[in-house]
Design a protein around this motif. Sequence first.
Motif, mmCIF file in Angstrom:
data_model
loop_
_atom_site.group_PDB
_atom_site.id
_atom_site.type_symbol
_atom_site.label_atom_id
_atom_site.label_comp_id
_atom_site.label_asym_id
_atom_site.label_seq_id
_atom_site.Cartn_x
_atom_site.Cartn_y
_atom_site.Cartn_z
ATOM 1 N N UNK A 291 0.823 -1.214 0.000
ATOM 2 C CA UNK A 291 0.000 0.000 0.000
ATOM 3 C C UNK A 291 0.857 1.264 0.000
ATOM 4 N N UNK A 292 2.085 1.178 0.506
ATOM 5 C CA UNK A 292 2.990 2.328 0.558
ATOM 6 C C UNK A 292 4.023 2.292 -0.566
ATOM 7 N N UNK A 293 3.798 1.433 -1.564
ATOM 8 C CA UNK A 293 4.707 1.295 -2.709
ATOM 9 C C UNK A 293 6.138 1.007 -2.252
ATOM 10 N N UNK A 294 6.241 0.054 -1.327
ATOM 11 C CA UNK A 294 7.553 -0.315 -0.788
ATOM 12 C C UNK A 294 7.841 -1.776 -1.111
ATOM 13 N N UNK A 295 9.070 -2.035 -1.476
ATOM 14 C CA UNK A 295 9.548 -3.392 -1.765
ATOM 15 C C UNK A 295 10.424 -3.828 -0.594
ATOM 16 N N UNK A 296 10.188 -5.020 -0.082
ATOM 17 C CA UNK A 296 11.003 -5.566 0.994
ATOM 18 C C UNK A 296 12.084 -6.453 0.385
#
Length: 156
Positions: A62-67
């Motif tokens: 949802x926060x456009x973050x890649x782990x």
Amino acid sequence: MIPEVNDSAPDFTLLNTEGNKISLADFKEKQKVVLLFFPLAFSSVCTEELCFTRDNMKLYHAMNARVLAVSVDSFFALNAFKKAENLNFTLLSDFNKEVARSYNVLYEDYFGMKGVARRAVFVIGEDGIIRHREVLEDSGDLPDFKAVQQVLGTLS
């Protein structure tokens, strides 16, 4: 030199669990990155940390973050770990310890093992700048995931 908040994140290229090369630069101008360093696959606290991350992937998406989770384990071991725990994000092998060294998160001695990554988290903006950094001295502690999510929420 220890990369600090507001520094450019050191770029790297590592192998994922399928043996494919993944670079931090692949995400620049596209996604934020939550870069997790963890000591060893299949250990209890690392499993807890990565399963917690797995269970919260909707928040990161949802926060456009890649782990990207990094350890010094081989990509073969990480592949088995990913399958065993049904992990839904990228695991990267820093078998040669170059990335952990460049982020200054390497234990010199970890229970008699030389060169194991510390538990650490870096939030990297789409601009490639480190926006949050937490390096834990005690491998039994977990990162402050609420702080990670708060920082991600402030990045546009």
